[in-house]
Design an enzyme around this catalytic site. Structure first.
Site, short mmCIF file in Angstrom:
data_model
loop_
_atom_site.label_atom_id
_atom_site.label_comp_id
_atom_site.label_asym_id
_atom_site.label_seq_id
_atom_site.Cartn_x
_atom_site.Cartn_y
_atom_site.Cartn_z
N ARG A 1 -2.48 45.46 15.21
CA ARG A 1 -1.80 44.35 15.91
C ARG A 1 -2.45 43.06 15.43
O ARG A 1 -3.64 42.83 15.62
CB ARG A 1 -1.95 44.48 17.42
CG ARG A 1 -1.49 43.23 18.15
CD ARG A 1 -1.33 43.40 19.63
NE ARG A 1 -0.13 44.12 19.95
CZ ARG A 1 0.50 44.04 21.13
NH1 ARG A 1 0.05 43.27 22.08
NH2 ARG A 1 1.60 44.75 21.35
N HIS B 1 8.05 43.82 15.86
CA HIS B 1 7.42 44.70 16.87
C HIS B 1 8.19 46.03 16.85
O HIS B 1 8.89 46.38 17.80
CB HIS B 1 7.48 44.03 18.24
CG HIS B 1 6.54 44.62 19.25
ND1 HIS B 1 5.67 45.65 18.96
CD2 HIS B 1 6.33 44.32 20.57
CE1 HIS B 1 4.98 45.96 20.04
NE2 HIS B 1 5.35 45.17 21.03
N GLN C 1 8.03 48.83 19.66
CA GLN C 1 8.71 48.40 20.88
C GLN C 1 10.20 48.72 20.81
O GLN C 1 10.76 49.35 21.72
CB GLN C 1 8.50 46.88 21.05
CG GLN C 1 9.16 46.32 22.29
CD GLN C 1 8.45 46.76 23.55
OE1 GLN C 1 7.25 46.60 23.68
NE2 GLN C 1 9.17 47.32 24.50
N ASP D 1 12.44 38.33 26.49
CA ASP D 1 11.00 38.36 26.21
C ASP D 1 10.46 36.97 26.56
O ASP D 1 11.24 36.03 26.79
CB ASP D 1 10.78 38.70 24.72
CG ASP D 1 9.31 38.86 24.35
OD1 ASP D 1 8.47 39.02 25.27
OD2 ASP D 1 8.98 38.83 23.15
N CYS E 1 10.24 43.66 27.28
CA CYS E 1 9.14 44.44 26.68
C CYS E 1 7.85 44.34 27.48
O CYS E 1 6.99 45.19 27.36
CB CYS E 1 8.92 44.01 25.23
SG CYS E 1 8.55 42.25 25.07
N ARG F 1 7.04 53.91 25.70
CA ARG F 1 6.19 53.58 24.55
C ARG F 1 5.28 54.78 24.23
O ARG F 1 5.06 55.12 23.07
CB ARG F 1 5.30 52.35 24.86
CG ARG F 1 6.06 51.06 25.14
CD ARG F 1 6.70 50.47 23.90
NE ARG F 1 5.74 50.24 22.83
CZ ARG F 1 4.93 49.18 22.74
NH1 ARG F 1 4.99 48.23 23.64
NH2 ARG F 1 4.10 49.06 21.73
N1 CP Z 1 5.15 45.21 25.10
C1 CP Z 1 3.91 45.21 24.58
O1 CP Z 1 3.70 45.38 23.37
O2 CP Z 1 2.93 45.02 25.50
P1 CP Z 1 1.40 44.77 25.23
O3 CP Z 1 1.26 43.38 24.63
O4 CP Z 1 0.75 44.87 26.57
O5 CP Z 1 0.89 45.80 24.27
N1 NVA Z 2 6.82 38.22 21.75
C1 NVA Z 2 5.67 38.66 22.49
C2 NVA Z 2 5.68 40.15 22.66
C3 NVA Z 2 4.52 40.70 23.44
C4 NVA Z 2 4.58 42.18 23.57
C5 NVA Z 2 4.42 38.22 21.76
O1 NVA Z 2 4.37 38.34 20.53
O2 NVA Z 2 3.48 37.73 22.41
#
Ligand code: CP
Ligand code: NVA
Length: 303
Positions: A103, A130, A133, A222, A262, A290
């Protein structure tokens, strides 16, 4: 399936079917308490440069349930954080680990890591995509609606990583995608142009969310300010005021529409408490999935 899972776009229709079928079986086995440990002795590295609740926990718990071990590697504590290059890191980690979830900010980072790694690399979120997701969200839609074919999915809000992955999915799965984003906050131009050309049931981009959600089967949103964009928060909050999922927007969708997010949500901004806690919302089941879908991905790429 390829060695790596970096983008929804890289999957074939058959890959989706295989992952969903496996996720279904894994979910059932877990519910029935049947142990299943095909990844015994395997180790998953988890390189996280951004915060996470769902992704981190579901991957970590998922690999334990499959018999393996996880190693959480915050970039602050590894030499990556001090500037060790990607190719050395990827090649060295490949000698210790059996797969890695990353990540981070740039999609190029995960692509370069995957190029040098001899082990599978899974994208656990970048600024651009993502994929885990959206794959599990499609699985949730299939559970709730009995399939995705012909459904209308409306994404309301920021044209961010999650929106980009939805566009990629529309080129592989036959659902109709309508997006509503404010000016200057549209999805990635390259991904959108490709999606417009390749989407099986079409993609429409609206300015007005009221148009986008008309007769929708799924309403998705989101946050307005993603991780790494905190300095733009005030400006974004202003730009997105008309893009909140609330009862009047929901009333434009089909009566049996489901509402997805999400998470994490900024309640009172992109979605009201009333809607996220209301009868149309499936956000908690969505978060649970997930785990099952990522276990399926791990089993496929790590075995
Ligand atoms: N939706 C999602 O990826 O959540 P987190 O940022 O908590 O991993
Ligand atoms: N768009 C958001 C998704 C978090 C799961 C971000 O990147 O922060």
């Amino acid at each position: 399936m390829n060695k790596d899972f970096l983008s929804v776009y890289d999957l074939t229709r058959a890959d989706f079917e295989i992952i969903f079928e496996k996720a279904r079986r894994l979910k059932k086995m877990l519910r029935e308490g049947i142990p299943y440990t095909p990844l015994f002795g395997k180790t998953l590295g988890m390189i996280f440069e951004k915060s996470s609740t769902r992704t981190r926990i579901s991957f970590e718990v998922g690999i334990y349930q499959l018999g393996g071990t996880a190693l959480f590697l915050s970039s602050r504590d590894t030499q990556l954080g001090r500037g060790e290059n990607i190719s050395d890191t990827a090649r060295v980690m490949s000698r210790y680990l059996d797969a890695v979830v990353i990540r981070t900010y740039s999609q190029e980072f995960v692509e370069e890591f995957a190029k040098f790694a001899t082990i599978p690399v899974i994208n656990g979120l970048t600024d651009r995509e993502h994929p885990c997701q959206i794959l599990s969200d499609l699985f949730t839609i299939m559970e709730k609606k009995g399939g995705c074919e012909g459904l209308k999915v409306s994404y309301i809000g920021d044209g961010n990583n999650v929106a980009n992955s939805w566009i990629d999915a529309a080129a592989r799965i036959p659902f109709q995608l309508s997006l509503a984003c404010p000016e200057h906050y549209e999805p990635d131009a390259e991904i959108l142009a490709r999606g417009m050309k390749e989407a099986i049931r079409g993609i429409t981009l609206h300015r007005d969310p009221l148009d986008a959600v008309l007769e929708a089967d799924v309403i998705y949103t989101d946050v307005w300010t993603s991780m790494g964009q905190e300095a733009e928060k005030d400006e974004r909050t202003k730009a997105f005021q008309a893009y909140q999922i609330n009862s009047s927007l929901l009333a434009r969708a089909r009566d049996n529409a489901i509402v997805m997010h999400c998470l994490p949500a900024h309640r009172g901004e992109e979605i009201t408490d009333e809607v996220i806690d209301g009868p149309h919302s499936v956000v908690i089941d969505q978060a649970e999935n997930r785990l099952h879908v990522q276990k399926a991905i791990m089993e496929i790429v790590m075995r």
